[in-house]
Design a protein around this motif. Structure first.
Motif, PDB file in Angstrom:
ATOM      1  N   UNK A 114       0.835  -1.186   0.000  1.00 29.33           N
ATOM      2  CA  UNK A 114       0.000   0.000   0.000  1.00 29.33           C
ATOM      3  C   UNK A 114       0.877   1.247   0.000  1.00 29.33           C
ATOM      4  N   UNK A 115       0.320   2.341  -0.488  1.00 25.02           N
ATOM      5  CA  UNK A 115       1.060   3.595  -0.548  1.00 25.02           C
ATOM      6  C   UNK A 115       1.236   4.186   0.839  1.00 25.02           C
ATOM      7  N   UNK A 116       2.491   4.489   1.184  1.00 23.14           N
ATOM      8  CA  UNK A 116       2.774   5.095   2.469  1.00 23.14           C
ATOM      9  C   UNK A 116       2.819   6.613   2.350  1.00 23.14           C
ATOM     10  N   UNK A 117       3.490   7.107   1.343  1.00 27.15           N
ATOM     11  CA  UNK A 117       3.495   8.535   1.078  1.00 27.15           C
ATOM     12  C   UNK A 117       3.892   8.814  -0.363  1.00 27.15           C
ATOM     13  N   UNK A 118       3.572  10.003  -0.810  1.00 21.11           N
ATOM     14  CA  UNK A 118       3.979  10.476  -2.125  1.00 21.11           C
ATOM     15  C   UNK A 118       4.614  11.844  -1.987  1.00 21.11           C
ATOM     16  N   UNK A 119       5.455  12.202  -2.945  1.00 16.83           N
ATOM     17  CA  UNK A 119       6.105  13.500  -2.938  1.00 16.83           C
ATOM     18  C   UNK A 119       6.302  13.967  -4.369  1.00 16.83           C
ATOM     19  N   UNK A 120       6.320  15.279  -4.553  1.00 13.43           N
ATOM     20  CA  UNK A 120       6.397  15.864  -5.877  1.00 13.43           C
ATOM     21  C   UNK A 120       7.408  16.997  -5.933  1.00 13.43           C
TER      22      UNK A 120
END
Length: 129
Positions: free
Chosen positions: A57-63
């Motif tokens: 599962x996705x824990x975090x995203x960053x851009x």
């Protein structure tokens, strides 16, 4: 072997949208980082978006600041495809886009400037004014 294959690139007018896909195979780590990078002619490769996954599962995203609010990184339920939805495209988004992957510790994750072990071949995105 780990294999990453990008698709979805093409030409679009400024303000339009594109959806990039990265098909992943041979990558079975429970904790891993994936990301999208781009490189324009005469410029350095830059990170666009990254995602850290824990236990499927996705824990975090960053851009990158330049794409915040316009691009969205995600993965499908089977965790075998990395996606990049690109909206409100600008001419400066024109570049070769690459997906990358790397295993990481549960409490960590790869940063844009870190070394990533696995790379795709890239897909061209061209945005006209």
């Amino acid at each position: 072997q780990v294999q990453l294959v990008e698709s979805g690139g093409g030409s679009v007018q400024a303000g339009g949208s594109l959806r990039l896909s990265c098909a992943v195979s041979g990558f079975t780590y429970s904790y891993y980082s994936m990301g999208w990078f781009r490189q324009a002619p005469g410029k350095e490769r830059e990170g666009v978006a990254r995602i850290y996954t824990r236990n499927r599962s996705t824990y975090y995203t960053a851009y990158a600041d330049s794409v915040k609010g316009r691009f969205t990184i995600s993965q499908d339920n089977a965790k075998n495809t990395l996606l990049l939805q690109m909206n409100s495209l600008k001419p400066e988004d024109t570049a070769e886009y690459y997906c990358a992957a790397d295993p990481s510790a549960p409490v960590g994750g790869k940063r844009f400037t870190d070394t990533w072990n696995y790379w795709g071949q890239g897909t061209q995105v061209t945005v006209s004014s």
